[in-house]
Design a protein around this motif. Structure first.
Motif, PDB file in Angstrom:
ATOM      1  N   VAL A  23     -27.122   4.406 -29.099  1.00 39.61           N
ATOM      2  CA  VAL A  23     -28.351   6.256 -29.333  1.00 39.61           C
ATOM      3  C   VAL A  23     -29.137   5.481 -31.061  1.00 39.61           C
ATOM      4  N   TYR A  26     -31.919   7.592 -32.297  1.00 35.62           N
ATOM      5  CA  TYR A  26     -32.018   8.496 -32.658  1.00 35.62           C
ATOM      6  C   TYR A  26     -32.017   9.064 -32.931  1.00 35.62           C
ATOM      7  N   CYS A  47     -37.112  11.460 -23.440  1.00 39.91           N
ATOM      8  CA  CYS A  47     -36.507  11.640 -23.759  1.00 39.91           C
ATOM      9  C   CYS A  47     -36.487  11.601 -21.672  1.00 39.91           C
ATOM     10  N   LEU A  50     -35.665   8.298 -20.288  1.00 38.10           N
ATOM     11  CA  LEU A  50     -34.380   7.705 -20.737  1.00 38.10           C
ATOM     12  C   LEU A  50     -33.712   8.529 -19.685  1.00 38.10           C
ATOM     13  N   ILE A  51     -33.241  10.092 -19.785  1.00 36.25           N
ATOM     14  CA  ILE A  51     -32.642  10.570 -18.316  1.00 36.25           C
ATOM     15  C   ILE A  51     -33.184  10.276 -17.015  1.00 36.25           C
ATOM     16  N   MET A  77     -25.932   7.828 -23.151  1.00 35.11           N
ATOM     17  CA  MET A  77     -27.319   8.235 -23.328  1.00 35.11           C
ATOM     18  C   MET A  77     -27.724   9.911 -22.758  1.00 35.11           C
ATOM     19  N   MET A  81     -30.132  12.390 -25.370  1.00 36.09           N
ATOM     20  CA  MET A  81     -30.731  12.932 -24.879  1.00 36.09           C
ATOM     21  C   MET A  81     -30.504  14.556 -25.172  1.00 36.09           C
TER      22      MET A  81
END
Length: 246
Positions: A23, A26, A47, A50-51, A77, A81
């Motif tokens: 993380v 970001y 995002c 990654l989600i 994570m 996000m």
């Protein structure tokens, strides 16, 4: 005092880095958006990738257990996000206009597109965090139901893991395309990309040393490649008036 072997200490440090290190890149992007009060050239589809990847990875764990730090990393994570999406929503053009009309810049619902519009043209381009949360929950519920019924199928479980890491390997694609179409890297934090590269090299090394499933190793290698391509864009578009090192 119980002696601690160096290998054990290094293993603990590596696990902490794996859990929270992902993380870190970001943070500068979050600060960049918050400071400029503008999403700029950052792609919110990063995002999305990654989600989706981390939701799939969590369900993959139920069918094919892997290192616990990697499972915890997925939850960390996901939280990061949603925090990034929150600041993107706060400074989206529609919310900024709506806030100006109300006399301040706070989190006010806008009249822009929503998840329940079911409009593919505005998918993942919403102005309210709740739409992203609802979409993620629907996705997680569907995948969870299918996984519950097919968890004993080796083909399904391995496919789930492969799709998860394939998505994560494509993490840099949305940002690469955003830079390509705008011919600029303005609004994108170069520190985020450098963080990606350092983290992905370290993560891939960890995957190989710990002999994690091959899906994770392929994922890490693919991410390193896209990190280098985006850094190449930073240099290539540096001469553009619309480009900048953020």
């Amino acid at each position: 005092m119980i002696p601690i072997k160096w290998t054990q200490l290094l293993s603990w440090i590596a696990k902490v880095i794996v859990i929270g290190g992902g993380v870190v890149p970001y943070i500068p992007q979050y600060r960049e958006i918050d400071r400029n009060q503008n999403v700029g050239g950052f792609s919110v589809y990063v995002c999305l990738v990654l989600i989706a990847a981390n939701v799939l990875r969590i369900y993959f764990w139920f069918g094919h257990g892997f290192e616990l730090p990697l499972l915890i990393q997925s939850f960390v994570m996901l939280s990061a996000m949603f925090a990034l999406l929150r600041v993107c929503c706060k400074y989206s053009p529609m919310n900024q206009l709506h806030s100006v009309e109300l006399g301040n810049l706070r989190d006010h619902p806008s009249n822009g597109p929503t998840f329940t519009d079911f409009n593919w043209n505005t998918f993942w381009q919403w102005d309210n965090l709740s739409d992203y949360v609802i979409c993620t929950l629907v996705f997680a519920f569907i995948i969870g139901g299918v996984t519950y019924m097919c968890v004993n199928s080796r083909v399904y479980v391995e496919s789930l893991g492969f799709i998860a890491v394939a998505l994560e390997a494509c993490l840099g694609v949305p940002q690469f395309l955003e830079n390509y179409y705008s011919k600029s890297t303005l609004g994108m934090s170069i520190y985020m990309i450098i963080g990606w590269l350092i983290g992905d090299i370290g993560k891939t090394t960890y995957f190989i040393i710990m002999q994690t499933p091959i899906q994770f190793q392929l994922c890490g290698s693919g991410q390193v490649m896209f990190d280098l391509l985006i850094l190449g864009q930073v240099g290539y578009y540096h001469g553009n008036m619309n480009s900048g090192f953020q």
